[in-house]
Write a protein that holds these residues in place. Structure first.
Motif, PDB file in Angstrom:
ATOM      1  N   ARG A 119       0.830  -1.210   0.000  1.00 40.26           N
ATOM      2  CA  ARG A 119       0.000   0.000   0.000  1.00 40.26           C
ATOM      3  C   ARG A 119       0.857   1.250   0.000  1.00 40.26           C
ATOM      4  NH1 ARG A 119      -4.261   2.090  -1.940  1.00 40.26           N
ATOM      5  NH2 ARG A 119      -5.837   2.971  -0.561  1.00 40.26           N
ATOM      6  N   ASP A 172       1.380   1.601  -3.858  1.00 40.73           N
ATOM      7  CA  ASP A 172       0.323   2.423  -4.450  1.00 40.73           C
ATOM      8  C   ASP A 172       0.576   3.902  -4.197  1.00 40.73           C
ATOM      9  OD1 ASP A 172      -1.014   0.097  -5.192  1.00 40.73           O
ATOM     10  OD2 ASP A 172      -2.140   0.016  -3.311  1.00 40.73           O
ATOM     11  N   HIS A 173       1.135   4.213  -3.016  1.00 43.73           N
ATOM     12  CA  HIS A 173       1.376   5.603  -2.639  1.00 43.73           C
ATOM     13  C   HIS A 173       2.792   5.742  -2.100  1.00 43.73           C
ATOM     14  CE1 HIS A 173      -2.841   7.057  -2.954  1.00 43.73           C
ATOM     15  NE2 HIS A 173      -3.102   5.768  -2.789  1.00 43.73           N
ATOM     16  N   ASP A 232      -8.160   5.059   1.849  1.00 41.92           N
ATOM     17  CA  ASP A 232      -9.312   4.224   1.476  1.00 41.92           C
ATOM     18  C   ASP A 232     -10.595   5.042   1.488  1.00 41.92           C
ATOM     19  OD1 ASP A 232      -7.641   2.055   1.245  1.00 41.92           O
ATOM     20  OD2 ASP A 232      -8.102   1.247   3.230  1.00 41.92           O
ATOM     21  N   ASP A 248      -8.302   6.874  -2.807  1.00 44.54           N
ATOM     22  CA  ASP A 248      -6.950   7.008  -3.365  1.00 44.54           C
ATOM     23  C   ASP A 248      -6.733   8.354  -4.057  1.00 44.54           C
ATOM     24  OD1 ASP A 248      -6.180   4.617  -2.376  1.00 44.54           O
ATOM     25  OD2 ASP A 248      -6.231   3.528  -4.269  1.00 44.54           O
ATOM     26  N   ARG A 279       0.123   9.546  -4.757  1.00 47.78           N
ATOM     27  CA  ARG A 279      -0.234   8.363  -5.554  1.00 47.78           C
ATOM     28  C   ARG A 279       0.865   8.145  -6.583  1.00 47.78           C
ATOM     29  NH1 ARG A 279      -3.439   7.473 -10.059  1.00 47.78           N
ATOM     30  NH2 ARG A 279      -3.962   9.706 -10.147  1.00 47.78           N
ATOM     31  N   ARG A 280       1.463   6.974  -6.550  1.00 49.02           N
ATOM     32  CA  ARG A 280       2.642   6.718  -7.377  1.00 49.02           C
ATOM     33  C   ARG A 280       2.332   6.861  -8.864  1.00 49.02           C
ATOM     34  NH1 ARG A 280       4.919   2.063  -9.599  1.00 49.02           N
ATOM     35  NH2 ARG A 280       3.331   0.770  -8.574  1.00 49.02           N
TER      36      ARG A 280
END
Length: 764
Positions: A4, A85-86, A109, A113, A171-172
């Protein structure tokens, strides 16, 4: 599945802090993460420490750079290796707060996101002080946006927060899509943060302290004296270059122009940033930068920025003049304060010549924080039984809005306060009167205290140098010499107050006035409090009220995750948390409570002014070494003592009682024991009731619901003191004997006030 969160930790010359930083990640309750650590060719053992941690946990990956690249490029080196994800950037001398990653993951969540999540932090000073971000309210306001997400245009105040990379997650995919990278040089966060926030289509806020920003004595690298501060000009050129490449951001140029000027002038104004020989050059370079970046047609009206249109000599003269004005203003404030103090003494002397007003009473509670506690209960009784006595409260202006309608109040230290103080006959307080150097002959001072003493007080603090840090004990005793009457709810309190404050007063066994409502019970008041707090009907309310700690930084420890306790209590139960009132405005609440309250996980009732309302609204109290347990026992409801750090508290502050030996209910030392009590309903079993009955008999022996009436009749009206009900609390076999009292509802005689004593500290 990718993790995550990818946490990027660059390290250079941080061997003394690196373990604490990494441990703050490893000990998080949320474990779905990876760490990309970068050894930026550090000359100390930082690289070896990173390798040691990587050998212990496969989620930690270490990159060793062949040469020192600097903070920005070290972060860039980690980005291709991040799979989460981040992204979260953690400087290697800072730490995550407990539960931070879970709070971040939950908010991500909850908001679907977002591109960027902004969270809060505290500054942890090397000398032990902790200070929360002064703009924390921005996060609370922005976080209340419907849907939880917004843009910089929707909440431009988000750009006023500290322009750093480490108080946000990203956020990647958003970072990769726009190719954001850090430039070399000082102030590398500036050309990252502005473009990121201005481009983000979905920003979320988390009003929770997730990071502790270490403040070293030498400051950060940006606090060093160096010509590298000239890098700031190039960083803002990069910001404007990004805006030029994105025409939709053109309207932001006037704002960015102003921020660039303010930022540069801030650096110039710091005495230790630039070499003395470089300041004039930096000034001229800043002026040139603003001319270069000024949008067409923009007219600079801010006087602070217009100074850049003048020569450097004029800027220096202006700074010197401003410093002189500041010194003069300080001297003027000091002179006004001295003059006001002298005028106040003269005013009081003039009013004293008029004599005392036998129908004037002055009230105060908890250092003038409002109409609270025992003094409030006495005032209510006086309005009913002695309406001819005018009651005036001393309340700080910041708490004046909480004073109920129809109650007269004055600001402490004001001329009106001093005039009333000079003529009042009755003084009712639960602490001290700081603006009263002498006691007026004929006045009556009633000291109510603030509950039954459990921790060391007064002269007993002389044996605890850590706990009395910042306290002037001899001064406390001189102020205590103003007391005529000391109200007590039990003989334990009587013994302690006479020992801790060996002064001229007489103990009076009235009971605690603020406990009258608890002894009598008030179901309607409790129900109204539940409704105000939004507690569902039929829920069992668990009130968690920990005491302030003297031995820890910030005054608060976290023995367990409150969100976990709220969940482990099970359905049909609501956790209500009330911190010590002295922590209400500090950084502690930002660690968890504000966010958990917003999400409905628990109820943060720290701001509730009347703790009696919370006790009436609850079904069980969970506490540690808070004296609230003595008051709560009057409700005859279960109490659980969670004594996880009793030894530390006893050693640092001192305890008069070991409440774990003869407790008011069950005692736990570990979190698992606490949750087991609620899982099995043992918290309200027969053993708990027996312990509570014994505790009430000893420590509530004078509490019978008539304490406030007793004070007013005996001390204000001069009537015989009403006797205690018989019995106030039925004592079980083996309990300490109750004092002799009238059993027929008759009256007891009032003891004579104490005579003067010669064994006291010198009075001056």
């Amino acid at each position: 599945m990718p993790p995550r969160l990818s946490i990027i930790v660059p390290a250079h010359r941080v061997q003394g802090f690196l373990r604490e930083c990494l441990d703050s990640v490893l000990t998080q309750s949320h474990q779905d993460w990876e760490v990309i650590a970068v050894d930026d060719h550090s000359p100390d053992r930082s690289g070896a420490i990173l390798d040691e941690y990587a050998a212990r946990d496969p989620r930690i990956k270490v990159l060793h750079l062949a040469e020192n690249a600097g903070l920005g490029r070290a972060r860039n080196a980690a980005l291709p290796h991040a799979a989460g994800d981040h992204l979260l950037f953690l400087d290697s001398d800072d730490t995550l707060t407990p539960g931070a990653l879970q709070a971040i993951a939950d908010r991500l969540d909850e908001t679907g996101d977002p591109d960027v999540l902004v969270f809060d932090y505290v500054r942890a000073h090397w000398w032990g002080g902790i200070r929360r971000n002064a703009l924390a309210h921005v996060l609370a306001d922005a976080g209340a946006t419907p849907g939880g997400v917004f843009t910089a245009a929707g909440h431009p105040e988000i750009l006023e927060l500290l322009m750093v990379v480490w108080n946000k997650t990203y956020r990647r995919a958003f970072v990769e899509q726009h190719g954001f990278r850090f430039p070399p040089g000082y102030y590398e966060d500036t050309p990252w943060t502005f473009p990121v926030l201005l481009t983000a289509g979905r920003i979320a806020a988390l009003d929770r302290v997730c990071l502790s920003y270490r403040q070293r004595p030498t400051g950060s690298i940006l606090s060093t004296t160096s010509r590298k501060h000239f890098d700031l000009h190039e960083q803002y050129r990069r910001v404007f270059a990004y805006v030029d490449e994105h025409p939709e951001l053109e309207p932001w140029k006037p704002y960015l122009h102003r921020r660039a000027g303010e930022h540069c002038l801030d650096v110039l104004g710091k005495p230790d940033r630039l070499p003395p020989t470089a300041k004039a050059e930096f000034f001229r370079a800043t002026a040139g930068l603003l001319r270069e970046l000024r949008p067409p047609g923009l007219v600079v009206t801010d006087p602070a920025l217009r100074v850049l249109e003048r020569p450097y000599a004029a800027y220096r003269l202006g700074r010197q003049a401003a410093a002189a004005r500041h010194r003069a203003a300080g001297a003027a404030r000091l002179a006004r304060r001295v003059t006001a103090e002298r005028a106040g003494r003269l005013l009081q002397f003039a009013h004293r010549r008029r004599g005392l007003d036998p129908e004037l009473a002055l009230y105060s509670a908890f250092h003038h924080r409002g109409v609270l506690g025992d003094p409030a209960a006495i005032h209510r009784a006086a309005r009913e039984l002695a309406p001819h006595i005018r009651g005036v409260w001393v309340v700080r202006p910041e708490h004046a809005h909480q004073v109920p309608d129809g109650i007269e109040h004055v600001a402490p230290g004001s001329p009106r306060h001093l005039a009333l103080q000079a003529r009042a006959t009755w003084f009712v307080n639960d602490v001290h009167w700081p603006w009263m150097p002498v006691k007026h002959p004929g006045s009556v001072h009633i000291q109510t205290h603030r509950g039954t003493p459990l921790k060391y007080q007064g002269a007993d603090l002389l044996t605890k140098p850590g706990a009395r840090l910042g306290l002037d004990v001899p001064r406390m005793l001189r102020r205590a010499d103003l007391w005529d009457w000391s109200l007590v709810a039990n003989r334990h309190s009587e013994r302690v107050w006479e020992r801790a404050f060996p002064c001229h007063f007489t103990s009076l066994r009235t009971g605690s006035p603020r406990n009258d409502v608890l002894v009598r019970g008030d179901a309607a008041r409790g129900a109204a409090t539940r409704a105000r707090l939004g507690i569902p009907a039929g829920h069992t309310v668990v009130l968690y009220a920990p005491a302030r700690r003297d031995h820890v930084r910030g005054g608060h420890t976290v023995p367990f995750d409150p969100a976990r306790l709220a969940a482990d209590l099970g359905p049909g139960r609501t956790l209500v948390v009330r911190l010590h009132p002295s922590l209400a405005d500090g950084p502690v609440r930002g660690l968890d409570l504000a966010e958990l309250h917003r999400r409905g996980v628990l109820v943060d009732a720290t701001d509730e002014p009347h703790v009696e309302d919370l006790m009436l609204a609850s079904d069980v109290l969970v506490t540690d070494h808070s004296s609230l347990m003595f008051d709560y026992a009057n409700l005859d409801r279960p109490v659980v003592v969670h004594a996880d750090d009793r030894a530390a508290v006893a050693a640092s502050r001192g305890l008069y009682l070991d409440v774990t030996a003869e407790p008011p209910g069950h005692v736990t030392h570990r979190y698992e024991e606490l949750t087991e009590l609620f899982a099995t309903d043992a918290w309200r079993d027969e053993r708990s009731a027996q312990r509570r009955a014994r505790f009430r008999a000893v420590y509530g022996e004078f509490d019978d619901g008539r304490a406030a009436e007793r004070v007013v009749r005996a001390l204000m009206l001069g009537e015989p003191m009403p006797a205690h009900a018989a019995p106030a609390h039925a004592a079980p076999a083996g309990a300490a004997p109750a004092p002799a009292r009238a059993a027929d509802g008759g009256s007891a005689s009032l003891p004579a006030p104490a005579a003067g004593r010669d064994d006291l500290l010198p009075r001056s």
